[in-house]
Scaffold this motif. Structure first.
Motif, PDB file in Angstrom:
ATOM      1  N   ARG A  79       0.866  -1.175   0.000  1.00  0.00           N
ATOM      2  CA  ARG A  79       0.000   0.000   0.000  1.00  0.00           C
ATOM      3  C   ARG A  79       0.902   1.224   0.000  1.00  0.00           C
ATOM      4  O   ARG A  79       1.925   1.253   0.677  1.00  0.00           O
ATOM      5  CB  ARG A  79      -0.882  -0.025   1.243  1.00  0.00           C
ATOM      6  CG  ARG A  79      -1.693   1.178   1.523  1.00  0.00           C
ATOM      7  CD  ARG A  79      -3.146   1.197   1.081  1.00  0.00           C
ATOM      8  NE  ARG A  79      -3.822  -0.005   0.739  1.00  0.00           N
ATOM      9  CZ  ARG A  79      -4.776  -0.584   1.462  1.00  0.00           C
ATOM     10  NH1 ARG A  79      -5.113  -0.093   2.623  1.00  0.00           N
ATOM     11  NH2 ARG A  79      -5.386  -1.660   1.026  1.00  0.00           N
ATOM     12  N   MET A  80       0.514   2.236  -0.764  1.00  0.00           N
ATOM     13  CA  MET A  80       1.243   3.499  -0.799  1.00  0.00           C
ATOM     14  C   MET A  80       0.287   4.597  -0.359  1.00  0.00           C
ATOM     15  O   MET A  80      -0.836   4.681  -0.858  1.00  0.00           O
ATOM     16  CB  MET A  80       1.754   3.788  -2.213  1.00  0.00           C
ATOM     17  CG  MET A  80       2.565   5.064  -2.312  1.00  0.00           C
ATOM     18  SD  MET A  80       3.068   5.460  -3.997  1.00  0.00           S
ATOM     19  CE  MET A  80       4.281   4.204  -4.286  1.00  0.00           C
ATOM     20  N   THR A  81       0.724   5.422   0.584  1.00  0.00           N
ATOM     21  CA  THR A  81      -0.116   6.506   1.072  1.00  0.00           C
ATOM     22  C   THR A  81       0.762   7.667   1.507  1.00  0.00           C
ATOM     23  O   THR A  81       1.975   7.527   1.631  1.00  0.00           O
ATOM     24  CB  THR A  81      -1.024   6.026   2.232  1.00  0.00           C
ATOM     25  OG1 THR A  81      -1.960   7.044   2.552  1.00  0.00           O
ATOM     26  CG2 THR A  81      -0.216   5.677   3.461  1.00  0.00           C
ATOM     27  N   SER A  82       0.146   8.798   1.741  1.00  0.00           N
ATOM     28  CA  SER A  82       0.878   9.986   2.166  1.00  0.00           C
ATOM     29  C   SER A  82       0.930  10.055   3.688  1.00  0.00           C
ATOM     30  O   SER A  82      -0.005   9.643   4.376  1.00  0.00           O
ATOM     31  CB  SER A  82       0.198  11.244   1.626  1.00  0.00           C
ATOM     32  OG  SER A  82       0.852  12.392   2.111  1.00  0.00           O
TER      33      SER A  82
ATOM     34  N   LEU B 228      -1.641  12.066   8.912  1.00  0.00           N
ATOM     35  CA  LEU B 228      -1.638  10.725   9.483  1.00  0.00           C
ATOM     36  C   LEU B 228      -2.122  10.711  10.927  1.00  0.00           C
ATOM     37  O   LEU B 228      -2.733   9.757  11.366  1.00  0.00           O
ATOM     38  CB  LEU B 228      -0.224  10.142   9.390  1.00  0.00           C
ATOM     39  CG  LEU B 228      -0.056   8.656   9.572  1.00  0.00           C
ATOM     40  CD1 LEU B 228      -0.872   7.890   8.555  1.00  0.00           C
ATOM     41  CD2 LEU B 228       1.403   8.274   9.438  1.00  0.00           C
TER      42      LEU B 228
ATOM     43  N   LEU C  19      -3.202   3.448  11.307  1.00  0.00           N
ATOM     44  CA  LEU C  19      -2.867   2.325  10.437  1.00  0.00           C
ATOM     45  C   LEU C  19      -3.485   1.002  10.872  1.00  0.00           C
ATOM     46  O   LEU C  19      -3.811   0.169  10.033  1.00  0.00           O
ATOM     47  CB  LEU C  19      -1.348   2.170  10.353  1.00  0.00           C
ATOM     48  CG  LEU C  19      -0.600   3.325   9.703  1.00  0.00           C
ATOM     49  CD1 LEU C  19       0.895   3.129   9.838  1.00  0.00           C
ATOM     50  CD2 LEU C  19      -0.991   3.478   8.253  1.00  0.00           C
TER      51      LEU C  19
ATOM     52  N   GLN D  95      -6.301   1.909   8.075  1.00  0.00           N
ATOM     53  CA  GLN D  95      -5.731   1.975   6.729  1.00  0.00           C
ATOM     54  C   GLN D  95      -5.210   0.618   6.258  1.00  0.00           C
ATOM     55  O   GLN D  95      -5.341   0.272   5.097  1.00  0.00           O
ATOM     56  CB  GLN D  95      -4.595   3.005   6.730  1.00  0.00           C
ATOM     57  CG  GLN D  95      -3.954   3.239   5.402  1.00  0.00           C
ATOM     58  CD  GLN D  95      -4.729   4.209   4.545  1.00  0.00           C
ATOM     59  OE1 GLN D  95      -5.595   4.908   5.025  1.00  0.00           O
ATOM     60  NE2 GLN D  95      -4.422   4.239   3.275  1.00  0.00           N
TER      61      GLN D  95
ATOM     62  N   LEU E   9       4.228  -1.053   3.595  1.00  0.00           N
ATOM     63  CA  LEU E   9       3.579   0.254   3.494  1.00  0.00           C
ATOM     64  C   LEU E   9       4.623   1.279   3.083  1.00  0.00           C
ATOM     65  O   LEU E   9       5.657   1.410   3.738  1.00  0.00           O
ATOM     66  CB  LEU E   9       2.961   0.647   4.836  1.00  0.00           C
ATOM     67  CG  LEU E   9       2.419   2.068   4.927  1.00  0.00           C
ATOM     68  CD1 LEU E   9       1.201   2.239   4.035  1.00  0.00           C
ATOM     69  CD2 LEU E   9       2.081   2.417   6.361  1.00  0.00           C
TER      70      LEU E   9
ATOM     71  N   LEU F  42       5.228   5.174   2.759  1.00  0.00           N
ATOM     72  CA  LEU F  42       4.703   6.475   3.168  1.00  0.00           C
ATOM     73  C   LEU F  42       5.421   7.575   2.401  1.00  0.00           C
ATOM     74  O   LEU F  42       6.636   7.745   2.532  1.00  0.00           O
ATOM     75  CB  LEU F  42       4.894   6.695   4.669  1.00  0.00           C
ATOM     76  CG  LEU F  42       3.965   5.943   5.597  1.00  0.00           C
ATOM     77  CD1 LEU F  42       4.346   6.194   7.045  1.00  0.00           C
ATOM     78  CD2 LEU F  42       2.531   6.353   5.361  1.00  0.00           C
TER      79      LEU F  42
END
Length: 153
Positions: free
Chosen positions: A46-49, A53, A60, A91, A104, A106
């Motif tokens: 998974r890729m997220t900003s 957060l 998460l 997430q 993951l 970030l």
């Protein structure tokens, strides 16, 4: 560039350390290549900003509440003065349903504080299937180091 062809050294370092600080070229592409290599090795990715957060561990891995922006509207007589709390799923909740290791990535990790980065390292130690890659800025070539080493510098 043998690194981008195989990703073996990156995967070995990720599995050994759990949490990596990465400096990737600003043109992009390196992160998706490495994530594709990790998916090929059996990881769920998974890729997220990192922006917005909040508490990384809760965001998460646990069900938590959020308050949407009020956009100038008032909720008279319903909920709190700052708005109603909405429950959202974690997430990474769906990725932990299988037995596959989880990676993951970030983006924009430079906005996270030192304590938030340390909590990500602790989360990787508590959850053995979780691996976290935090992009800490740009560089001319792809570089990475363990997050604990990055935080000591």
């Amino acid at each position: 560039m043998p690194l981008l062809l195989t990703g073996q050294a990156f995967r070995r370092d990720l599995e050994a350390n759990g949490c990596l600080a990465v400096q990737a070229p600003l043109e992009g592409g390196a992160e998706t290549r490495l994530l594709r290599r990790l998916r090929g090795a059996g990881y769920s990715t998974r890729m997220t900003s990192a922006r917005g957060l909040g508490d990384p561990e809760v965001f998460l891995t646990q069900k938590h509440g959020i308050r949407p922006p009020h956009l100038g509207h008032q909720s008279v007589g319903r909920g709190a003065a700052v708005g109603e709390v909405q429950e959202v799923a974690p997430q990474l909740g769906d990725l932990f349903e299988s037995d596959a290791p989880v990676a993951l990535w970030l983006l924009e990790g430079q906005v996270l504080s030192r304590s938030e980065l340390l909590s990500l390292c602790d989360l990787c130690k508590r959850e053995p299937r979780l691996r976290i890659i935090v992009e800490m800025g740009g560089a001319r070539s792809l570089k990475w180091e363990p997050m604990t080493t990055y935080l000591k510098a």
